[in-house]
Scaffold this motif. Structure first.
Motif, mmCIF file in Angstrom:
data_model
loop_
_atom_site.group_PDB
_atom_site.id
_atom_site.type_symbol
_atom_site.label_atom_id
_atom_site.label_comp_id
_atom_site.label_asym_id
_atom_site.label_seq_id
_atom_site.Cartn_x
_atom_site.Cartn_y
_atom_site.Cartn_z
ATOM 1 N N THR A 102 0.784 -1.228 0.025
ATOM 2 C CA THR A 102 0.015 0.095 0.137
ATOM 3 C C THR A 102 0.851 1.063 0.074
ATOM 4 O O THR A 102 0.631 2.059 -0.722
ATOM 5 C CB THR A 102 -0.967 0.075 1.120
ATOM 6 N N GLY A 103 1.861 1.373 0.763
ATOM 7 C CA GLY A 103 2.891 2.435 0.766
ATOM 8 C C GLY A 103 3.493 2.677 -0.397
ATOM 9 O O GLY A 103 3.503 3.954 -1.023
ATOM 10 N N ILE A 104 3.990 1.826 -1.110
ATOM 11 C CA ILE A 104 4.411 1.991 -2.599
ATOM 12 C C ILE A 104 3.361 2.098 -3.523
ATOM 13 O O ILE A 104 3.742 3.253 -4.472
ATOM 14 C CB ILE A 104 4.945 0.703 -3.010
ATOM 15 N N ALA A 105 2.162 1.626 -3.571
ATOM 16 C CA ALA A 105 1.078 2.120 -4.213
ATOM 17 C C ALA A 105 0.595 3.493 -4.247
ATOM 18 O O ALA A 105 0.386 4.153 -5.064
ATOM 19 C CB ALA A 105 -0.173 1.094 -4.214
ATOM 20 N N VAL A 106 0.890 3.953 -2.959
ATOM 21 C CA VAL A 106 0.226 5.431 -2.680
ATOM 22 C C VAL A 106 1.370 6.266 -2.949
ATOM 23 O O VAL A 106 0.909 7.383 -3.616
ATOM 24 C CB VAL A 106 0.035 5.404 -1.237
ATOM 25 N N LEU A 107 2.613 5.994 -2.650
ATOM 26 C CA LEU A 107 3.694 6.916 -3.136
ATOM 27 C C LEU A 107 3.815 7.080 -4.499
ATOM 28 O O LEU A 107 4.429 8.192 -5.146
ATOM 29 C CB LEU A 107 4.962 6.394 -2.445
ATOM 30 N N VAL A 108 3.429 6.238 -5.454
ATOM 31 C CA VAL A 108 3.286 6.314 -6.932
ATOM 32 C C VAL A 108 2.037 6.656 -7.410
ATOM 33 O O VAL A 108 2.034 7.585 -8.196
ATOM 34 C CB VAL A 108 3.757 4.861 -7.465
ATOM 35 N N GLY A 109 0.949 6.015 -6.836
ATOM 36 C CA GLY A 109 -0.252 6.517 -7.293
ATOM 37 C C GLY A 109 -0.977 8.029 -7.042
ATOM 38 O O GLY A 109 -1.490 8.608 -7.914
ATOM 39 N N VAL A 110 -0.767 8.635 -5.887
ATOM 40 C CA VAL A 110 -1.237 9.749 -5.544
ATOM 41 C C VAL A 110 -0.584 10.923 -6.281
ATOM 42 O O VAL A 110 -1.322 11.464 -7.005
ATOM 43 C CB VAL A 110 -1.120 10.179 -4.054
#
Length: 283
Positions: A102-110
Motif C-alpha cells: 500500500t505504501g508503494i502504491a500510494v507513493l506512486v499513485g497519488v
C-alpha cells in the motif's frame, strides 16, 4: 478463421517483450528486490520481536487515536482472537506485505493522480490504462512478477502494487477534479500560486476522496493475499494455500477468517483518516 486471417502471434510477442525487459532491466529489478526484500525482513523481524500482547495493545491505541473507542476495542478483540488461533506470525507477515504494498502504491499513485487531475491529456491517456488494469484477472499479474523477481515476497509485493494502484490514481484525480471551479477561480483571483492552490486548497478538500482511494488500495492488497501465496508470499494467504493443498478445510477457514479480521480493522481505521469530522465523532 485461421484460414481467412493469419493468427496474430500475441503470446510470442508478450514472451519476447518480457524476455527483453527481464534482461534489459535486470539491474533495476535486482536493486528493487534487494531494497524491498530487506524492508520486508526488517519490518517483520521488528514486529515479531515485540511481544504480541504489547503490539496488539499498541494497535488498539493507534486505532483509538485515529478512529473511535469501539473500533479500538474491536481491533484488540479481533487480534487477540487471531493470536489465540496460533496465526500471529503469518498475520504479522500479511500486515507487513499489505503495508509495504500500500505504501508503494500510494507513493506512486497519488502523484500520478495529481498529474492526471491537472493535465487533461495525461488523464485521457491514463484512464483506459486504469480500466485495463482493473479488469485484468489478478492471477495474470503473477506472470511477469516471477521472471522479474523470482518466487517470494518481493514478487508478491510487485504483483500486489500493480493490482491495487488504480484506485489511488483514479480517486486522487477524481477528488481534485470535483472541487468547485468557482472556489478555484477565487483562489486564482487572489493571486494564489499553483503550488499554494494545490497544497492549501485542492489537496485538503480532496483528502476524503483520496483516502477513499487509499482505503480501496488496502482492500485490494488484502484480496491479493491468498493469490500471491501461490508465488511464495507466505502469511495468512500461505496458510490458506497450504490448507487447500492438504485438504484441511478447518485450517483454511481459520486463516481466511484471519484475513477478514485484518481487512475489517484496516478498513474501519483508514475510513477515519482524512475525515475532518472524525474528532467530533469519537465516542
Amino acid at each position: 478463421m485461421n484460414n481467412i486471417i493469419p493468427q496474430i502471434p500475441l503470446a510470442e510477442w508478450v514472451d519476447s517483450l518480457l524476455k527483453w525487459m527481464t534482461t534489459t532491466f535486470s539491474w533495476l529489478t535486482r536493486a528493487f528486490s534487494a531494497v524491498v526484500g530487506t524492508g520486508i525482513d526488517w519490518i517483520s523481524e521488528a514486529l515479531l520481536f515485540i511481544p504480541p500482547i504489547i503490539l496488539i495493545l499498541a494497535i488498539g491505541g493507534l486505532a483509538w487515536f485515529i478512529s473511535t473507542r469501539k473500533i479500538a476495542i474491536g481491533s484488540v478483540i479481533g487480534l487477540l482472537f487471531i493470536w489465540n488461533l496460533g496465526l500471529w506470525e503469518p498475520t504479522v507477515s500479511t500486515i507487513t506485505l499489505v503495508l509495504l504494498s500500500t505504501g508503494i502504491a500510494v507513493l506512486v499513485g497519488v502523484p500520478l493522480g495529481i498529474v492526471a487531475a491537472l493535465n487533461e491529456t495525461f488523464f485521457k491517456i491514463v484512464k483506459p490504462i486504469l480500466d485495463f488494469m482493473q479488469t485484468m484477472p489478478a492471477f495474470v499479474y503473477l506472470i511477469p512478477a516471477i521472471p522479474f523477481f523470482g518466487l517470494g515476497g518481493v514478487s508478491a509485493i510487485f504483483a500486489t502494487v500493480i493490482f491495487s494502484i488504480p484506485p489511488a490514481i483514479r480517486l486522487t484525480a477524481l477528488g481534485i477534479k470535483q472541487i468547485d471551479k468557482e472556489l478555484i477561480e477565487a483562489c486564482v483571483s487572489f493571486g494564489t500560486t499553483t503550488r499554494q492552490k494545490l497544497f492549501k486548497v485542492q489537496m485538503p478538500l480532496a483528502m476524503p476522496t483520496i483516502m477513499a482511494g487509499v482505503n480501496q488500495t488496502i482492500m485490494l492488497s488484502l484480496s491479493m493475499t491468498v493469490i500471491a501465496s501461490m508465488i511464495g508470499a507466505g502469511g495468512l494467504g500461505g496458510e490458506v494455500w497450504r490448507a487447500i493443498q492438504r485438504l484441511r478445510p478447518g485450517q483454511g477457514f481459520a486463516a481466511g477468517l484471519g484475513v477478514v479480521i485484518v481487512a475489517i480493522i484496516l478498513d474501519r481505521i483508514t475510513q477515519h483518516i482524512g475525515d475532518p469530522g472524525a474528532k467530533s465523532k469519537k465516542k
